[in-house]
Design a protein around this motif. Structure first.
Motif, PDB file in Angstrom:
ATOM      1  N   UNK A  98       0.834  -1.185   0.000  1.00 55.38           N
ATOM      2  CA  UNK A  98       0.000   0.000   0.000  1.00 55.38           C
ATOM      3  C   UNK A  98       0.880   1.250   0.000  1.00 55.38           C
ATOM      4  N   UNK A  99       0.365   2.340  -0.560  1.00 56.84           N
ATOM      5  CA  UNK A  99       1.149   3.580  -0.539  1.00 56.84           C
ATOM      6  C   UNK A  99       1.197   4.170   0.861  1.00 56.84           C
ATOM      7  N   UNK A 100       2.107   5.065   1.059  1.00 53.36           N
ATOM      8  CA  UNK A 100       2.263   5.731   2.352  1.00 53.36           C
ATOM      9  C   UNK A 100       1.796   7.173   2.227  1.00 53.36           C
ATOM     10  N   UNK A 106       3.407  10.337   6.939  1.00 51.50           N
ATOM     11  CA  UNK A 106       3.352   9.081   7.695  1.00 51.50           C
ATOM     12  C   UNK A 106       4.512   8.193   7.269  1.00 51.50           C
ATOM     13  N   UNK A 107       4.569   6.997   7.846  1.00 48.70           N
ATOM     14  CA  UNK A 107       5.630   6.051   7.509  1.00 48.70           C
ATOM     15  C   UNK A 107       5.024   4.719   7.096  1.00 48.70           C
ATOM     16  N   UNK A 108       5.754   3.895   6.339  1.00 48.70           N
ATOM     17  CA  UNK A 108       5.251   2.559   5.986  1.00 48.70           C
ATOM     18  C   UNK A 108       4.940   1.710   7.213  1.00 48.70           C
ATOM     19  N   UNK A 147      -4.047   3.941  12.275  1.00 50.34           N
ATOM     20  CA  UNK A 147      -5.294   3.571  11.597  1.00 50.34           C
ATOM     21  C   UNK A 147      -5.619   4.585  10.511  1.00 50.34           C
ATOM     22  N   UNK A 148      -5.409   5.865  10.781  1.00 56.91           N
ATOM     23  CA  UNK A 148      -5.667   6.902   9.777  1.00 56.91           C
ATOM     24  C   UNK A 148      -4.777   6.709   8.556  1.00 56.91           C
ATOM     25  N   UNK A 149      -3.519   6.358   8.791  1.00 59.61           N
ATOM     26  CA  UNK A 149      -2.599   6.130   7.673  1.00 59.61           C
ATOM     27  C   UNK A 149      -3.048   4.947   6.827  1.00 59.61           C
ATOM     28  N   UNK A 150      -3.521   3.889   7.484  1.00 57.11           N
ATOM     29  CA  UNK A 150      -3.984   2.717   6.738  1.00 57.11           C
ATOM     30  C   UNK A 150      -5.237   3.049   5.925  1.00 57.11           C
TER      31      UNK A 150
END
Length: 574
Positions: free
Chosen positions: A472-474, A478-480, A561-564
């Motif tokens: 998935x993109x980052x 944020x970070x991977x 969770x927001x990053x995902x």
């Protein structure tokens, strides 16, 4: 794993299964010759040896409960609204009559009738046959149509038996049952999970007293032969039943109901439930014998299947299972089942077409779970519970399985058992509300065969691991590692339960992968804000999303969770 479930799986894996189906004998015929083999694939479901299934009707829409008239005509009620977001809008009436005119086991005359969307109808769940009428729930009413002489579908306008039933909230449906005396028992499901002033929000105490029980979370009694009745608190028959979707009478006239156990003990009160694996099995689903004036515990109590006791809920001072409070004085269940399987219909088998061991027992349709995280989702089956003299006389078994296919999750299940009906010839009908399939189950074995389990295909036994996720993109800033951490939090909690384990949406929450955002602009900042504040008034779904998705998220958890969520909504283009 629940102790009863262990026994089922062990028995099921050792059972020999005859895959059901193909053509049945005449629609009103009795049992076929003992030992006659089933043909076909059973419409995708598996049954115990000797039982066969045919697809009676298919692709009907969001079929809820079903009923069979003395003539053998099958009637179904369909439902619309936010629970089925994304389903095709229905233009015909929400009731359907199905007739097998050539007597080959399959409906060849399928006729919709009843009020339409253009007339303001959204369908309903409850349906029943009594005194020459077909009764059905539509919106906030129960109406009836005179059964047509010589035809399957009634015509004309309906007569209103009951109106003004409460709508909205978590359980806006009104299943019902009518006894031999014409008494109409109607379930009014709760509007909330545990009678909290802020529904499903972590740490919020329950209202005390719970005024909601004056008009919800119980069974009401009316007269099926009287027109123009109005709903009011005065007709309450029993209380403390959070969502009694299945209602049925046994041969002695005893009323039974299923109880949907409450949600989110672990998610909303994690400090009280440190053993997440055990908390997944709380509370048990219940089969109740209902008496006038009975109180079955909701919202202050829930049933702990391991302790075999009603215990005090944390919203009312419970400590995670030891405290009983006043729960010892509430009505205990006749039988209990694994948590969150969602019992959506109930039939006591009083016919004679199945083996003697099944007579007087209960068939229960389990719609399937959405909130067994961090364990895998389960249910999506029909079980049989032996009963004698109003009490459980043995452990339950999984009678029919395979409905969901390989994906036992709300957004992935191919079919979900919804309604049950027993025909005059003793056949058992099972409905599905994903695609609208109806199965007809008959028996071809020995009349003295014992109760047995369906074999669960090994490919459909849930595996307790987090599914793999493509790269998935980052998001910017944020970070991977945050995306990976967010993936695990999403799948292990209420996020994945409502929005689907793959974030592609489900009955309780929209897809997060489409690039369409119902709230905010899809930026990382707006996603974080929506998760933190929650969605108290969804635009397209029936249940609110509490702040933090109803979980105790730390600032780091929220960022992950927001990053995902951002990542699944912005997939990398090939």
């Amino acid at each position: 794993m629940h102790a009863g479930l262990k026994g089922i799986v062990a028995a099921s894996l050792g059972a020999t299964v005859l895959l059901a189906a193909g053509q049945a004998p005449t629609a009103l015929a009795g049992p076929t010759a003992a030992g006659a083999a089933c043909v076909g694939d059973g419409g995708g479901i598996t049954l115990p040896p000797g039982f066969c299934a045919t697809v009676f009707a298919d692709n009907l829409g969001n079929v809820r409960h079903i009923a069979v008239a003395p003539s053998g005509v099958v009637y179904a009620n369909l439902w619309s609204g936010p629970y089925y977001a994304g389903s095709k809008p229905r233009t015909a009436g929400f009731l359907v009559a199905m007739q097998d005119t050539d007597r080959d086991g399959h409906a060849d005359a399928v006729t919709p009738f009843g009020e339409t969307r253009a007339e303001g109808a959204a369908g309903g769940t409850g349906i029943g046959i009594y005194g020459g009428y077909v009764y059905a729930e539509v919106n906030d009413r129960i109406v009836r149509y005179a059964l047509a002489a010589g035809g399957a579908a009634p015509g004309g306008k309906p007569q209103v038996v009951l109106s003004g039933m409460p709508l909205g909230g978590d359980h806006p449906m009104h299943p019902f049952v009518i006894d031999a005396k014409g008494r109409l028992f109607v379930d009014m499901g709760s509007a909330t999970n545990a009678c909290q002033p802020r529904n499903r929000v972590p740490g919020v105490p329950g209202a005390n007293p719970c005024l909601e029980t004056q008009t919800r979370a119980g069974i009401w009694l009316y007269d099926a032969g009287r027109l123009g009745q109005k709903f009011s608190p005065a007709e309450r028959y029993a209380t403390g039943i959070r969502n009694g979707m299945g209602l049925a009478f046994d041969a002695a006239g005893r009323l039974f109901a299923t109880q949907h156990g409450r949600d989110q003990l672990l998610q909303n009160w994690p400090a009280l439930y440190p053993d997440a694996a055990r908390a997944t099995e709380l509370p048990a689903e219940e089969l109740l014998q209902v008496s006038k004036g009975g109180d079955y515990g909701w919202p202050a109590c829930y049933y702990d299947g391991a302790q075999k006791a009603l215990v005090l809920a944390p919203e009312y001072g419970g400590d995670g299972g030891a405290a009983r409070g006043g729960c010892a004085g509430k009505g205990p269940p006749v039988a209990a089942f694994p948590a969150h399987w969602a019992p959506n219909d109930l039939k006591i088998y009083t016919a004679k077409a199945f083996p003697v061991a099944y007579r007087g027992g209960a068939f229960i349709a389990f719609h399937g779970s959405w909130n067994r995280a961090p364990a895998v989702q389960d249910g999506f089956n029909v079980v049989f519970q032996p009963l004698r003299d109003g009490k459980a006389s043995g452990p339950f078994v999984v009678f029919a399985d395979g409905f969901a296919g390989p994906g036992k999750a709300v957004g992935k299940a191919i079919f979900r058992p919804m309604g049950l009906a027993v025909a005059p010839d003793g056949a058992l009908f099972i409905s599905d509300d994903v695609k609208g399939r109806i199965w007809r189950v008959t028996y071809r074995g020995q009349p003295d065969a014992p109760v047995a389990s369906a074999q669960i295909p090994s490919a459909q036994i849930p595996a307790a691991q987090i599914p793999a996720q493509a790269a998935l993109p980052t998001p910017p800033g944020a970070t991977p590692d945050q995306v990976v951490a967010g993936l695990r939090l999403f799948k292990a909690g209420a996020c994945g339960a409502c929005h689907g384990q793959d974030a592609a949406g489900g009955p309780l929450g929209p897809s997060l992968t489409s690039g369409t955002w119902l709230w905010g602009d899809g930026s990382l900042a707006s996603i974080t804000e929506v998760i933190a504040k929650g969605v108290p008034a969804p635009k397209q779904y029936r249940s609110a999303m509490p702040p933090m998705g109803g979980a105790h998220l730390s600032p780091d958890d929220l960022a992950a969770v927001s990053a995902y969520v951002w990542a699944v909504g912005h997939p990398t283009k090939p």
